[in-house]
Write an enzyme that holds these catalytic residues in place. Structure first.
Site, PDB file in Angstrom:
ATOM      1  N   GLY A   8      53.014  44.057  28.473  1.00  0.00           N
ATOM      2  CA  GLY A   8      53.133  45.448  28.026  1.00  0.00           C
ATOM      3  C   GLY A   8      52.491  46.464  28.960  1.00  0.00           C
ATOM      4  O   GLY A   8      52.568  47.664  28.725  1.00  0.00           O
ATOM      5  N   GLN A  10      52.366  48.115  32.783  1.00  0.00           N
ATOM      6  CA  GLN A  10      53.341  48.236  33.877  1.00  0.00           C
ATOM      7  C   GLN A  10      52.658  48.263  35.247  1.00  0.00           C
ATOM      8  O   GLN A  10      51.963  49.220  35.587  1.00  0.00           O
ATOM      9  CB  GLN A  10      54.164  49.524  33.699  1.00  0.00           C
ATOM     10  CG  GLN A  10      54.891  49.622  32.364  1.00  0.00           C
ATOM     11  CD  GLN A  10      55.861  48.463  32.115  1.00  0.00           C
ATOM     12  OE1 GLN A  10      56.549  48.025  33.035  1.00  0.00           O
ATOM     13  NE2 GLN A  10      55.895  47.956  30.904  1.00  0.00           N
ATOM     14  N   PRO A  12      52.969  48.664  39.169  1.00  0.00           N
ATOM     15  CA  PRO A  12      53.897  49.060  40.237  1.00  0.00           C
ATOM     16  C   PRO A  12      54.119  47.889  41.194  1.00  0.00           C
ATOM     17  O   PRO A  12      53.167  47.207  41.575  1.00  0.00           O
ATOM     18  CB  PRO A  12      53.160  50.213  40.928  1.00  0.00           C
ATOM     19  CG  PRO A  12      52.199  50.740  39.902  1.00  0.00           C
ATOM     20  CD  PRO A  12      51.796  49.550  39.082  1.00  0.00           C
ATOM     21  N   GLY A  15      51.909  47.619  46.095  1.00  0.00           N
ATOM     22  CA  GLY A  15      50.538  48.140  46.103  1.00  0.00           C
ATOM     23  C   GLY A  15      49.942  48.089  47.496  1.00  0.00           C
ATOM     24  O   GLY A  15      50.550  47.553  48.428  1.00  0.00           O
ATOM     25  N   LEU A  16      48.754  48.634  47.591  1.00  0.00           N
ATOM     26  CA  LEU A  16      48.052  48.617  48.876  1.00  0.00           C
ATOM     27  C   LEU A  16      47.100  47.428  48.926  1.00  0.00           C
ATOM     28  O   LEU A  16      46.253  47.277  48.041  1.00  0.00           O
ATOM     29  CB  LEU A  16      47.248  49.918  49.042  1.00  0.00           C
ATOM     30  CG  LEU A  16      46.360  49.970  50.292  1.00  0.00           C
ATOM     31  CD1 LEU A  16      47.210  50.058  51.564  1.00  0.00           C
ATOM     32  CD2 LEU A  16      45.396  51.151  50.227  1.00  0.00           C
ATOM     33  N   ASP A  42      45.075  46.712  45.529  1.00  0.00           N
ATOM     34  CA  ASP A  42      44.636  45.330  45.348  1.00  0.00           C
ATOM     35  C   ASP A  42      43.291  45.121  46.047  1.00  0.00           C
ATOM     36  O   ASP A  42      43.190  45.300  47.263  1.00  0.00           O
ATOM     37  CB  ASP A  42      45.687  44.368  45.931  1.00  0.00           C
ATOM     38  CG  ASP A  42      45.287  42.922  45.707  1.00  0.00           C
ATOM     39  OD1 ASP A  42      45.592  42.404  44.620  1.00  0.00           O
ATOM     40  OD2 ASP A  42      44.649  42.329  46.598  1.00  0.00           O
ATOM     41  N   TYR A  47      36.089  40.920  49.649  1.00  0.00           N
ATOM     42  CA  TYR A  47      36.509  41.759  50.789  1.00  0.00           C
ATOM     43  C   TYR A  47      35.368  42.664  51.247  1.00  0.00           C
ATOM     44  O   TYR A  47      35.467  43.316  52.295  1.00  0.00           O
ATOM     45  CB  TYR A  47      37.745  42.610  50.448  1.00  0.00           C
ATOM     46  CG  TYR A  47      38.976  41.830  50.039  1.00  0.00           C
ATOM     47  CD1 TYR A  47      39.098  40.471  50.333  1.00  0.00           C
ATOM     48  CD2 TYR A  47      40.026  42.444  49.357  1.00  0.00           C
ATOM     49  CE1 TYR A  47      40.223  39.756  49.936  1.00  0.00           C
ATOM     50  CE2 TYR A  47      41.157  41.732  48.962  1.00  0.00           C
ATOM     51  CZ  TYR A  47      41.238  40.398  49.250  1.00  0.00           C
ATOM     52  OH  TYR A  47      42.364  39.693  48.856  1.00  0.00           O
ATOM     53  N   LYS A  76      39.301  40.543  42.059  1.00  0.00           N
ATOM     54  CA  LYS A  76      39.297  39.070  41.960  1.00  0.00           C
ATOM     55  C   LYS A  76      37.878  38.511  41.873  1.00  0.00           C
ATOM     56  O   LYS A  76      36.967  39.001  42.554  1.00  0.00           O
ATOM     57  CB  LYS A  76      40.006  38.475  43.187  1.00  0.00           C
ATOM     58  CG  LYS A  76      41.352  39.100  43.462  1.00  0.00           C
ATOM     59  CD  LYS A  76      42.122  38.480  44.607  1.00  0.00           C
ATOM     60  CE  LYS A  76      43.298  39.372  44.966  1.00  0.00           C
ATOM     61  NZ  LYS A  76      42.985  40.408  45.971  1.00  0.00           N
ATOM     62  N   HIS A 109      40.157  34.142  42.118  1.00  0.00           N
ATOM     63  CA  HIS A 109      40.625  34.268  43.507  1.00  0.00           C
ATOM     64  C   HIS A 109      41.152  32.940  44.086  1.00  0.00           C
ATOM     65  O   HIS A 109      42.179  32.921  44.766  1.00  0.00           O
ATOM     66  CB  HIS A 109      39.483  34.811  44.369  1.00  0.00           C
ATOM     67  CG  HIS A 109      39.930  35.534  45.591  1.00  0.00           C
ATOM     68  ND1 HIS A 109      39.250  36.590  46.134  1.00  0.00           N
ATOM     69  CD2 HIS A 109      41.010  35.359  46.397  1.00  0.00           C
ATOM     70  CE1 HIS A 109      39.872  37.028  47.212  1.00  0.00           C
ATOM     71  NE2 HIS A 109      40.950  36.303  47.386  1.00  0.00           N
TER      72      HIS A 109
END
Ligand code: A2P
Length: 316
Positions: A8, A10, A12, A15-16, A42, A47, A76, A109
């Site tokens: 339910g 949404q 996109p 993504g970046l 993301d 990172y 993650k 991850h």
């Protein structure tokens, strides 16, 4: 832009990506991305750049460019925070770094566990086996994170069909996403079919073949996806770039993509790929390019005497 429906919510489809985006660069990249229309970012704790990403998101919201509800933010759980009791503390740290109250999607991850003190595991004894730290137990923490409103949806990354099957049996909230390496040289058709038939969406990481990945993750004489002659001729025919053609190929298969860029021109170009349609004949031509060539092979978790091998990570 097309969205994928995750229970339910949404997401996109494009993504970046922020893996490999250096602190100092990622702030500008995220600000620019949101400004030109990206609504999906993301991230991951490992990172090491979530604070900068958070600053860019916060400023973009404060400047009225976007509202929080219009953004889809994924992060993650790193390997040293597996275990039911560790998930919420790890997620709260990520939320603090990103300056957010909730995530849209939180992923395990890797199906790899490390001792809590070992963010980077360089010796066999830094790892903990999945027998000692079962995924099903970590997943209970993920489910609690949803129940506590800290994330809207949950999923996994780098999971094989075998591990997904086990998780589907052991879970109350089913994983909404499996984020894995997918690109024309590594198409993963069997995994894609399995996920789609079990209502699990896919996000393709390294969709452009990650030419900027660390040298330790590179082999000799590797094929370079962004220089593929066949894709180049399809791209030329439609007056797209090679990168756009590759991204459109994923999106046309219903697979989400998270290309990383820190360059304004390439950010714009990649975003436009979400609107491109490829005729079936071009989809088929790209399908024929599969080399079963995995770039991120998991061998970095393989240490003599340790519990993990590329073979038991991918169950191949
Ligand atoms: P840069 O960040 O300088 O734009 P992946 O997403 O597969 O990890 O690939 C990221 C790599 O691809 C980075 O080196 C990035 O460079 C480059 N890249 C990102 N978008 C494009 C694009 N539209 N065209 C060409 N290269 C791109």
């Amino acid at each position: 832009m097309q969205t994928l429906n995750l229970n339910g919510n949404q997401m996109p489809i494009l993504g970046l990506g922020t893996w490999k985006s250096a602190p100092g660069e990622v702030y500008t990249a995220v600000k620019e991305a949101i400004k030109i229309g990206y609504r999906h970012i993301d991230c991951a704790a490992i990172y090491n750049n979530e604070k900068e990403v958070g600053k860019a998101i916060k400023e973009s919201i404060a400047e009225g460019i976007v509202a929080r509800e219009q953004l889809w933010i994924t992060s993650k759980l790193w390997n040293n925070m597996h275990g039911e009791e560790n998930v919420i503390p790890a997620l709260k740290k990520t939320l603090a770094d990103l300056q957010l109250d909730y995530l849209d999607l939180y992923l395990i991850h890797w199906p790899v566990a490390q001792g809590k003190l070992f963010v980077g595991a360089s010796r066999a004894e830094h790892f903990v086996s999945l027998e000692d730290r079962p995924i099903a137990n970590t997943w209970k923490g993920m489910e609690k994170a949803v129940e506590n409103g800290l994330t809207k949806t949950i999923g996994v990354s780098n999971f094989s069909m075998k591990k997904l099957k086990e998780l589907l049996t052991a879970s109350t909230i089913k994983p909404a996403i499996n984020q894995v390496e997918i690109h024309p040289y590594f198409q993963q058709d069997e995994l894609v079919d399995f996920c789609h038939s079990n209502n699990i969406h896919l996000t393709a990481y390294s969709p452009l073949g990650s030419p900027d990945r660390p040298t330790g993750l590179k082999g000799e004489n590797e094929p370079i996806l962004l220089e593929d002659k066949t894709i180049e001729s399809i791209a030329n025919k439609h007056k797209h770039s090679i990168a756009q053609t590759i991204l459109a190929w994923d999106i046309n298969r219903g697979i989400s993509v998270i290309p990383k860029s820190v360059n304004p021109e390439r950010l714009k170009q990649s975003l436009q790929a979400a609107e491109l349609e490829l005729p079936d004949s071009d989809m088929q031509t790209i399908k024929s390019l599969n080399k079963n060539f995995r770039l991120v092979n998991g061998k970095f978790f393989e240490l003599p005497g340790g519990p993990y091998t590329a073979k038991n990570i991918w169950d191949e």
